[in-house]
Design a protein around this motif. Sequence first.
Motif, short mmCIF file in Angstrom:
data_model
loop_
_atom_site.label_atom_id
_atom_site.label_comp_id
_atom_site.label_asym_id
_atom_site.label_seq_id
_atom_site.Cartn_x
_atom_site.Cartn_y
_atom_site.Cartn_z
N HIS A 61 0.83 -1.28 -0.01
CA HIS A 61 -0.29 -0.04 -0.07
C HIS A 61 0.81 1.41 0.39
O HIS A 61 0.28 1.83 -0.13
CB HIS A 61 -1.60 -0.08 1.41
CG HIS A 61 -2.02 -1.09 1.38
ND1 HIS A 61 -3.60 -0.72 1.00
CD2 HIS A 61 -2.36 -2.48 1.00
CE1 HIS A 61 -3.92 -1.94 1.14
NE2 HIS A 61 -3.67 -2.53 1.49
N ILE A 62 2.16 0.87 -0.03
CA ILE A 62 3.08 2.62 0.78
C ILE A 62 4.02 2.29 -0.81
O ILE A 62 4.86 3.36 -0.70
CB ILE A 62 3.57 2.51 1.42
CG1 ILE A 62 4.69 1.08 2.01
CG2 ILE A 62 2.82 2.63 2.69
CD1 ILE A 62 5.54 1.90 3.38
N GLY A 63 4.33 1.62 -1.34
CA GLY A 63 5.47 0.75 -2.70
C GLY A 63 5.90 2.49 -3.29
O GLY A 63 6.69 2.26 -3.86
N ALA A 64 4.69 3.03 -3.88
CA ALA A 64 4.91 3.90 -4.64
C ALA A 64 4.65 5.98 -3.93
O ALA A 64 5.09 6.35 -4.74
CB ALA A 64 3.89 3.28 -5.82
N VAL A 65 4.83 5.83 -2.82
CA VAL A 65 4.56 7.36 -1.87
C VAL A 65 5.80 7.72 -2.49
O VAL A 65 5.17 9.47 -2.83
CB VAL A 65 4.32 6.39 -1.04
CG1 VAL A 65 4.56 7.81 0.36
CG2 VAL A 65 3.07 5.59 0.07
N GLU A 66 7.50 7.58 -2.07
CA GLU A 66 8.06 8.71 -1.69
C GLU A 66 8.15 9.01 -4.54
O GLU A 66 8.41 10.25 -3.89
CB GLU A 66 9.53 7.59 -2.18
CG GLU A 66 9.59 7.44 -0.35
CD GLU A 66 9.84 8.26 0.81
OE1 GLU A 66 9.43 9.69 -0.49
OE2 GLU A 66 10.04 9.03 1.38
#
Length: 212
Positions: A61-66
Amino acid sequence: MKIEVLSVGALAEQTYFIIDEATKKAFIVDPGDDAAIINQKIDQEELKVEKIILTHGHFDHIGAVEEVRHHTGCKVVIHEEGKRYLEDVAYNLSTMLGGALTLQADEYVQHGDIITLDGTDISFKVLHAPGHTKDGVAFYSEKYKVAFVGDIIFRGSIGRTDFLGGNSVDLIKSIREQIFTLDKEVVLYPGHGPATTVGDEILHNPYFNMFE
């Protein structure tokens, strides 16, 4: 308000775009993977992404955040319990795919907080619903009768509770108290799989017969 979805990554995680059509301002819920595809959609639709709002801190759920944050300059929001998930690879499970993903949020929220898309009528109440993770939340709009529920509940199922921070008793309690108390017509948008409604899950979700 317009809702669009991309299914991303190996686990077919649902990344949602919450868009105000008049201004093209947007929230993104759980950009989990495939940052290039997400950023391409942002550019093609000329979206003005104000915030990434995270239902919980697992890697899918956070892999593309940055990359999305860097591309848009938006803020990242997660529940205050999510700090440990973002910073600890054992909690966010990123080592399962051979990685070591860590990051920081810009804002940490609590149960009952309201997140508003500036200059629009779009706002969401934070409903803390631990059990799948300690930081699990749903983002609920009373006006639009929708809730983005991450991995709290799915159509006919519930989130796993066998990872760090998971607890099946807590999850069942959270669903009963935070999800099943919403109006029955509220549409639930989960982190994986198709949408459902509160009413359908009250009637048909088998896990609640099991735990009676």
